[in-house]
Design an enzyme around this catalytic site. Sequence first.
Site, PDB file in Angstrom:
ATOM      1  N   HIS A  70       0.874  -1.182   0.000  1.00 53.27           N
ATOM      2  CA  HIS A  70       0.000   0.000   0.000  1.00 53.27           C
ATOM      3  C   HIS A  70       0.906   1.225   0.000  1.00 53.27           C
ATOM      4  O   HIS A  70       1.693   1.407   0.931  1.00 53.27           O
ATOM      5  CB  HIS A  70      -0.897   0.000   1.242  1.00 53.27           C
ATOM      6  CG  HIS A  70      -1.816  -1.183   1.293  1.00 53.27           C
ATOM      7  ND1 HIS A  70      -3.072  -1.166   0.734  1.00 53.27           N
ATOM      8  CD2 HIS A  70      -1.642  -2.431   1.791  1.00 53.27           C
ATOM      9  CE1 HIS A  70      -3.648  -2.360   0.919  1.00 53.27           C
ATOM     10  NE2 HIS A  70      -2.799  -3.144   1.557  1.00 53.27           N
ATOM     11  N   ARG A 107      -0.305   4.448  -0.494  1.00 56.45           N
ATOM     12  CA  ARG A 107      -1.078   5.554   0.105  1.00 56.45           C
ATOM     13  C   ARG A 107      -1.252   6.778  -0.776  1.00 56.45           C
ATOM     14  O   ARG A 107      -1.845   7.759  -0.338  1.00 56.45           O
ATOM     15  CB  ARG A 107      -0.450   6.005   1.435  1.00 56.45           C
ATOM     16  CG  ARG A 107      -0.282   4.913   2.478  1.00 56.45           C
ATOM     17  CD  ARG A 107      -1.556   4.188   2.761  1.00 56.45           C
ATOM     18  NE  ARG A 107      -1.449   3.312   3.924  1.00 56.45           N
ATOM     19  CZ  ARG A 107      -2.252   2.275   4.132  1.00 56.45           C
ATOM     20  NH1 ARG A 107      -3.197   1.961   3.257  1.00 56.45           N
ATOM     21  NH2 ARG A 107      -2.121   1.529   5.206  1.00 56.45           N
ATOM     22  N   ASN A 133      -6.663   0.654  -2.674  1.00 56.28           N
ATOM     23  CA  ASN A 133      -7.506   1.290  -1.647  1.00 56.28           C
ATOM     24  C   ASN A 133      -6.929   2.629  -1.203  1.00 56.28           C
ATOM     25  O   ASN A 133      -6.710   2.889  -0.024  1.00 56.28           O
ATOM     26  CB  ASN A 133      -7.724   0.365  -0.449  1.00 56.28           C
ATOM     27  CG  ASN A 133      -6.435  -0.019   0.243  1.00 56.28           C
ATOM     28  OD1 ASN A 133      -5.366   0.013  -0.361  1.00 56.28           O
ATOM     29  ND2 ASN A 133      -6.523  -0.374   1.508  1.00 56.28           N
ATOM     30  N   ASP A 187       2.154  -6.969   2.380  1.00 58.66           N
ATOM     31  CA  ASP A 187       0.989  -6.179   2.807  1.00 58.66           C
ATOM     32  C   ASP A 187       1.475  -4.910   3.532  1.00 58.66           C
ATOM     33  O   ASP A 187       0.863  -4.464   4.506  1.00 58.66           O
ATOM     34  CB  ASP A 187       0.049  -7.000   3.689  1.00 58.66           C
ATOM     35  CG  ASP A 187      -1.328  -6.354   3.835  1.00 58.66           C
ATOM     36  OD1 ASP A 187      -1.594  -5.347   3.149  1.00 58.66           O
ATOM     37  OD2 ASP A 187      -2.121  -6.860   4.639  1.00 58.66           O
ATOM     38  N   HIS A 236       1.205   3.593   8.396  1.00 56.67           N
ATOM     39  CA  HIS A 236       0.325   4.509   9.121  1.00 56.67           C
ATOM     40  C   HIS A 236       1.199   5.432   9.944  1.00 56.67           C
ATOM     41  O   HIS A 236       2.088   4.974  10.663  1.00 56.67           O
ATOM     42  CB  HIS A 236      -0.612   3.756  10.072  1.00 56.67           C
ATOM     43  CG  HIS A 236      -1.654   2.935   9.392  1.00 56.67           C
ATOM     44  ND1 HIS A 236      -2.736   3.491   8.757  1.00 56.67           N
ATOM     45  CD2 HIS A 236      -1.774   1.594   9.235  1.00 56.67           C
ATOM     46  CE1 HIS A 236      -3.481   2.516   8.249  1.00 56.67           C
ATOM     47  NE2 HIS A 236      -2.916   1.366   8.516  1.00 56.67           N
TER      48      HIS A 236
END
Lengths: 307, 422
Positions: free
Chosen positions: B60, B62, B92, B303, B307
């Site tokens: 990811h 972002r 996503n 994965d 964050h």
Amino acid sequence: MGDGSTLEPEGPALQDLSASEIESILDAAASFKKSKTSKALAGRVATLIFSEPSTSTRSSFEIAARRLSAEVLGFSTASSSLLKGETLLDTIWNLEAMGVEYFVVRHEVSGILEELAPRTKASLINAGDGAHEHPTQALLDILTLREKKGALKGLKVVIVGDILHSRVARSNIHGLKKLGAKVTVCGPRALVPSGIESLGAAVSHDLDAALSGADAVNVLRLQLERQKENFVTSLPDYYAAYGVTAERLSKIPGCAVLHPGPMNRGVEIESAAADGPQSAILEQVSNGVLVRMAVLALIEEWRSHAG
Amino acid sequence: MPGNLVIKGGLVVDPSQRLEEVRDVFVEGGKIAKKAPEGALVVDAAGCWVVPGLVDMHVHLREPGREADETIASGAAAAAAGGVTTVLAMPNTEPPLDNPSLLSLLRAKAAIDAKVNVLFAAAVSLGQRGAALTEIFRLREAGAAALSDDGRPVMDSGLMRRALEYSRDAGLLLIDHAEDLGLSAAAPMNEGPAAAAKGLRGAPWSAETIHVLRDVALCELTGAGVHIAHISAAQSVAAVRSAKKRGLPISAEAAPHHFALTDGDIEGFDADYKMNPPLRSKADREALLEGLADGTIDAIATDHAPHDGAKKAAGLALAPCGVIGLETSLGLALTLLVAKKVIDKKRLVELMSAGPARLLGLKGKGSLRPGCDGDVTIVDPKARWTVPGSFISKSRNSPFLGMNLKGRAKATIVAGEVVHAL
């Protein structure tokens, strides 16, 4: 954790206390039965932060702090504005900067105090975090049982109800096991988390079988919204299978009845059981103030030693 | 000449050529060559393994929408530091990557910003809402490398069936985040003793396995390949194994945190141990090791889910799911899989390069055959290092901080350019 007579400023989590530390809190609580008040916290400010509604626990802490001569600043905050850990931390930092040294915190999130404690010099006292721990409740339950039964060792204690969501259950299991009691948790499978036996409790789904030979039963409050989530079929159905009734208690006359409150009469407990001769529920409430005085006073002692 | 290299004296491990021997590897004009090009830069690989560039098929990045957590540039730099030469970014983002114009924009941005090859998976459904399919043919034309609603499962089996039929027609791999949301109920960790002790709700393994079994059935119905993302439960591994035995085109990837840790390892309420699917039991971890060894699991994928620290400070119950992984995945695989003899070197290269390249249909990747892309990872299998508190990634949400590892990427080469070197 200390020398057994004082508490570190994280406030007690029953999981982390030794048997002798628990005993010394209970002894200190018992001593307040006679003395009633003290100057232990004179000049200190204690703040009560409750993000969940609570009348009983909050009043109990407030009375305890006042009896120790502390000033009390209490507020509830809508859970939405306190939902995020960092927002709560900001609140604590601000109040700490104003000179508040004691925070009694009730929060709906499991583990929030463990996250906050390392980031503040103030003492955080756990008044219930999510489904994790409610240490002072377990301590007052245990004090009440000690008064009723003399010693905890070998007692058979049944905790009945919504174990999955219950901090009272977890703190009681830790405390009771450490003092040598045998604990059985009882409830429908949907409300007993898998793996709870790893904490040392026996598991039952049949209340009558679990109560056989019990010295005490601790009746947990059933949050009524659990029905909407299909954790229970219906409230009368729950009462039929897991309600603590005078009839069930009649077979075990030596069994003391505890309830952390507030009660849903006719849901998890029958009025005749709650108000009957085996009930120790109001003694629990009285002991709650003493236990909270003891916890605050012992933490103050630790803080003054730590200088 | 840029893109011209001689990688000298390393142990070349390349299962595509059944090769495991000390020899030189040549890159000319960005492609693997048969002989040494003129004026080439010489890279010393003595004592190291020289393997086809690692492919991480689940990250990811972002961007767009959450650039404080990661960007295409920072994520690609983290990949390079971890020995990874190709990543597949999940869709996503905010907004989700569900249309050809956003895809074209991101691919153009990656071509400028990224040190490594950045591929994009496009969403299966518009807005990843699970209701209407995206424009699968136009997304393929715009360069989508796969399809996935990762982050969310495709809950509607009817929609999943249609998605599989179209992904088969378009020749794109469908990557499914297998989770029955009714069973997992947004629980922050695995169901079991650890959740019971912490007073947190748990998501049972069956929340994943039910969707894996559904996907097996739909795979059989449609003939389309299904790839199970971040497989975590023993029963899911068993389901994939038995489907493969029946010849169904199903595949699976496992993440380092799932083969390294269990729910019993979660320290207190530290949200750096929170991801979805959650850390599971010892038996689940052992089943993953078995699946990695016996070929049931086709790829190791991180994965990688950055964050910002403040979000993770909210604790296990409230913090968002996900951990970073690009900079630790090779070290963890070398330390926990190869050094412990769960798998050998060749299998490691299959899992981290050849396998994912094959699943994604990437021609010229996952192999050091002459003519292939000059993407090479030089692995120092003996380097001892401690996972530091800071990363090339913009985020530091890793459960492996302070862990001692043995083995890491000494250099990362993309199309003959050294993009990372220790």
